[in-house]
Design a protein around this motif. Structure first.
Motif, PDB file in Angstrom:
ATOM      1  N   ASP A 212      -5.315   1.835 -14.750  1.00 52.16           N
ATOM      2  CA  ASP A 212      -4.825   3.314 -15.792  1.00 52.16           C
ATOM      3  C   ASP A 212      -5.485   3.021 -16.339  1.00 52.16           C
ATOM      4  OD1 ASP A 212      -3.482   4.048 -13.022  1.00 52.16           O
ATOM      5  OD2 ASP A 212      -1.355   3.989 -14.272  1.00 52.16           O
ATOM      6  N   SER A 213      -5.319   1.473 -17.186  1.00 53.42           N
ATOM      7  CA  SER A 213      -6.049   1.550 -18.112  1.00 53.42           C
ATOM      8  C   SER A 213      -7.915   1.135 -17.859  1.00 53.42           C
ATOM      9  CB  SER A 213      -5.849  -0.170 -18.528  1.00 53.42           C
ATOM     10  OG  SER A 213      -6.356  -0.907 -17.205  1.00 53.42           O
ATOM     11  N   LEU A 214      -8.595   1.126 -16.958  1.00 48.31           N
ATOM     12  CA  LEU A 214      -9.496   1.010 -16.251  1.00 48.31           C
ATOM     13  C   LEU A 214     -10.829   2.788 -16.558  1.00 48.31           C
ATOM     14  CD1 LEU A 214     -12.367  -0.041 -15.706  1.00 48.31           C
ATOM     15  CD2 LEU A 214     -11.417   0.411 -13.509  1.00 48.31           C
ATOM     16  N   LEU A 215      -9.303   3.396 -16.009  1.00 47.80           N
ATOM     17  CA  LEU A 215      -9.522   5.063 -15.466  1.00 47.80           C
ATOM     18  C   LEU A 215      -8.784   6.117 -16.833  1.00 47.80           C
ATOM     19  CD1 LEU A 215      -8.047   5.561 -12.838  1.00 47.80           C
ATOM     20  CD2 LEU A 215     -10.574   5.753 -12.417  1.00 47.80           C
ATOM     21  N   ILE A 216      -9.073   5.318 -17.965  1.00 45.52           N
ATOM     22  CA  ILE A 216      -8.672   5.922 -19.223  1.00 45.52           C
ATOM     23  C   ILE A 216      -9.771   5.688 -20.146  1.00 45.52           C
ATOM     24  CG2 ILE A 216      -7.188   5.364 -21.216  1.00 45.52           C
ATOM     25  CD1 ILE A 216      -4.782   5.564 -19.756  1.00 45.52           C
ATOM     26  N   PHE A 217     -10.451   3.686 -20.196  1.00 43.96           N
ATOM     27  CA  PHE A 217     -11.687   3.657 -20.802  1.00 43.96           C
ATOM     28  C   PHE A 217     -12.775   4.523 -20.149  1.00 43.96           C
ATOM     29  CE2 PHE A 217     -14.437   1.582 -20.619  1.00 43.96           C
ATOM     30  CZ  PHE A 217     -15.445   0.728 -21.861  1.00 43.96           C
ATOM     31  N   ILE A 218     -12.409   5.159 -18.780  1.00 44.23           N
ATOM     32  CA  ILE A 218     -14.000   5.265 -18.443  1.00 44.23           C
ATOM     33  C   ILE A 218     -13.469   7.311 -18.509  1.00 44.23           C
ATOM     34  CG2 ILE A 218     -14.706   6.832 -16.052  1.00 44.23           C
ATOM     35  CD1 ILE A 218     -14.104   4.006 -14.898  1.00 44.23           C
ATOM     36  N   SER A 219     -12.616   7.417 -18.949  1.00 40.74           N
ATOM     37  CA  SER A 219     -12.433   9.102 -19.375  1.00 40.74           C
ATOM     38  C   SER A 219     -12.788   9.154 -20.840  1.00 40.74           C
ATOM     39  CB  SER A 219     -10.626   9.128 -19.385  1.00 40.74           C
ATOM     40  OG  SER A 219     -10.318   9.193 -18.108  1.00 40.74           O
ATOM     41  N   TYR A 220     -12.912   8.245 -21.623  1.00 39.95           N
ATOM     42  CA  TYR A 220     -12.992   7.764 -22.970  1.00 39.95           C
ATOM     43  C   TYR A 220     -14.625   7.835 -23.238  1.00 39.95           C
ATOM     44  CZ  TYR A 220      -8.530   8.803 -25.517  1.00 39.95           C
ATOM     45  OH  TYR A 220      -7.240   9.583 -26.139  1.00 39.95           O
ATOM     46  N   LEU A 221     -15.484   7.232 -22.222  1.00 40.00           N
ATOM     47  CA  LEU A 221     -16.517   7.155 -22.070  1.00 40.00           C
ATOM     48  C   LEU A 221     -16.794   8.924 -22.071  1.00 40.00           C
ATOM     49  CD1 LEU A 221     -17.558   3.813 -20.272  1.00 40.00           C
ATOM     50  CD2 LEU A 221     -17.502   4.200 -22.765  1.00 40.00           C
ATOM     51  N   LEU A 222     -16.317   9.408 -21.069  1.00 39.32           N
ATOM     52  CA  LEU A 222     -17.315  10.475 -21.045  1.00 39.32           C
ATOM     53  C   LEU A 222     -16.327  11.443 -21.707  1.00 39.32           C
ATOM     54  CD1 LEU A 222     -15.965  10.904 -16.873  1.00 39.32           C
ATOM     55  CD2 LEU A 222     -17.645  10.618 -17.528  1.00 39.32           C
ATOM     56  N   ILE A 223     -15.061  11.690 -22.734  1.00 43.53           N
ATOM     57  CA  ILE A 223     -15.233  12.661 -23.311  1.00 43.53           C
ATOM     58  C   ILE A 223     -16.294  11.942 -24.964  1.00 43.53           C
ATOM     59  CG2 ILE A 223     -13.900  12.775 -25.383  1.00 43.53           C
ATOM     60  CD1 ILE A 223     -11.500  11.940 -23.318  1.00 43.53           C
ATOM     61  N   LEU A 224     -16.687  10.596 -24.955  1.00 42.23           N
ATOM     62  CA  LEU A 224     -17.533  10.246 -25.990  1.00 42.23           C
ATOM     63  C   LEU A 224     -18.783  10.772 -25.625  1.00 42.23           C
ATOM     64  CD1 LEU A 224     -17.674   9.110 -29.002  1.00 42.23           C
ATOM     65  CD2 LEU A 224     -18.480   6.713 -27.549  1.00 42.23           C
ATOM     66  N   LYS A 225     -18.880  10.528 -24.455  1.00 42.43           N
ATOM     67  CA  LYS A 225     -21.054  11.585 -24.799  1.00 42.43           C
ATOM     68  C   LYS A 225     -20.287  13.159 -24.680  1.00 42.43           C
ATOM     69  CE  LYS A 225     -23.333  12.069 -19.878  1.00 42.43           C
ATOM     70  NZ  LYS A 225     -24.287  12.004 -18.975  1.00 42.43           N
ATOM     71  N   THR A 226     -19.604  13.796 -23.818  1.00 43.13           N
ATOM     72  CA  THR A 226     -19.285  14.966 -24.085  1.00 43.13           C
ATOM     73  C   THR A 226     -19.821  15.454 -25.676  1.00 43.13           C
ATOM     74  OG1 THR A 226     -18.323  15.358 -22.449  1.00 43.13           O
ATOM     75  CG2 THR A 226     -18.391  17.473 -23.995  1.00 43.13           C
ATOM     76  N   VAL A 227     -18.701  14.990 -26.621  1.00 44.40           N
ATOM     77  CA  VAL A 227     -18.708  15.249 -28.067  1.00 44.40           C
ATOM     78  C   VAL A 227     -19.648  14.336 -28.593  1.00 44.40           C
ATOM     79  CG1 VAL A 227     -16.709  15.060 -28.118  1.00 44.40           C
ATOM     80  CG2 VAL A 227     -17.384  12.920 -28.377  1.00 44.40           C
ATOM     81  N   LEU A 228     -20.893  14.431 -27.793  1.00 43.86           N
ATOM     82  CA  LEU A 228     -22.001  13.720 -29.081  1.00 43.86           C
ATOM     83  C   LEU A 228     -23.141  14.781 -28.676  1.00 43.86           C
ATOM     84  CD1 LEU A 228     -22.751   9.826 -28.003  1.00 43.86           C
ATOM     85  CD2 LEU A 228     -21.887  10.474 -30.077  1.00 43.86           C
TER      86      LEU A 228
END
Length: 338
Positions: A212-228
């Motif tokens: 779960d923690s790994l998938l949350i980390f990946i989700s935030y990487l994708l979120i950061l990529k989107t917001v950038l």
């Protein structure tokens, strides 16, 4: 020793432990814990009440938040009686079956909380990366199915823990290191080879909480990529601001979860007091802080709470005003000449 080995589950008990060396201030500790539990219960209950009564908040983000609040309330109900009983009345004994039941629900609810935090990360990812399809992706039936999967996963993963422990004899001193039942704690006082329990607990922790923690980390990487990729600085900050509350909840939960696991498995020689204090922080702080963080950071939720309190205050004020008017109307009639 033979007499001890013949002890049955019906008559045997575990002995709970408070905070070693602090017995003289147990009453003040009980007052502190009572205060924390009241804040915890009121905070999560207010969130549930506001979300349930306000149709504007019947959105995926707030539905997931209500799931988190229910889980946190469940944790307080499961652990509160033994913790408060320990410090208020020195009630140290807990039966085997009661201990196993508390242990199951405690680990089950923590597993569900990890799952809900993952769903909330997915919710934020969909809202930011694909806002036009947000409502069509996270429909109410789909959210209900996600919640059901979280519950089924928690039951499937955590039910074997008490079932495996019930097979063992407990011929050593049945003294636990906390005022509630943890799997690692109970497992370590069994008079048997606990390799299966230890491996199962570690593997399931990695496959559930770790994944779960790994998938949350990946989700935030994708979120950061989107917001950038967002050109407007204002939109960039707004998008990130919607994730702040969830990110705080994630960091709080997983930092304490991994710290607790590490201390119990790899730092057994550390101070018993540090074990106990970390156990209470791990158990009480996330459910206590989650509603506070969300109320402070969520403008919409805060506005709805203020609106409800203003409405309650307004509903009480006319009654008082009407009573004062009646008094004023009566007084002139009493002094008027006949």
């Amino acid at each position: 020793m033979a007499a001890v080995n013949d002890t049955t589950f019906t008559h045997a008990v575990f002995l709970l432990t408070g905070i070693p060396g602090q017995e003289d201030v147990y009453l003040w500790i009980a007052v502190l814990f009572c205060t924390l539990y009241v804040i915890l219960i009121v905070g999560n209950s207010v969130i549930l009440f506001i979300i349930k009564t306000d149709s504007v908040l019947h959105e995926p983000m707030y539905i997931f938040l209500s799931m988190l609040a229910v889980t946190d309330l469940g944790l307080s109900i499961v652990t509160g009686p033994t913790i408060l009983g320990m410090f208020l009345f020195n009630a140290r004994e807990i039966g085997f079956h009661s201990c196993f039941a508390q242990m199951f629900f405690l680990h089950f609810l923590q597993n569900v909380e990890s799952s809900v935090l993952l769903l909330m990360a997915f919710d934020r990812f969909v809202a930011i990366s694909n806002p036009l399809r947000y409502a069509s992706i996270l429909t109410l039936p789909r959210i209900a199915n996600m919640g059901l999967v979280c519950v089924l996963r928690g039951v499937t993963v955590k039910l074997p823990l008490p079932l495996l422990l019930q097979r063992y004899r407990y011929c050593r001193a049945n003294v636990l290191s906390h005022s509630y039942c943890l799997h690692q704690d109970v497992m370590n006082i069994a008079c048997a080879d606990i390799t299966i329990n230890s491996l199962y607990g570690l593997v399931m922790t990695v496959l559930t909480v770790g994944l779960d923690s790994l998938l949350i980390f990946i989700s935030y990487l994708l979120i950061l990529k989107t917001v950038l990729s967002i050109a407007s600085r204002t939109e960039f900050l707004v998008a990130l601001n919607t994730c702040v509350s969830h990110l705080c909840a994630v960091l709080l939960f997983y930092t304490l979860e991994f710290s607790q696991t590490f201390v119990h498995r790899f730092a057994k020689s550390s101070s018993p007091l540090s074990h106990v204090v970390l156990g209470y922080i791990y158990l009480l702080v996330p459910p206590l802080m989650n509603p506070i963080v969300y109320i402070v950071k969520s403008k919409h939720l805060r506005a709805r709470i203020v609106k409800v309190f203003v409405k309650l205050r307004g509903s009480l004020s006319p009654r008082c005003g009407a009573g004062q008017m009646r008094d004023k109307n009566l007084r002139p009639q009493q002094v008027m000449p006949s």
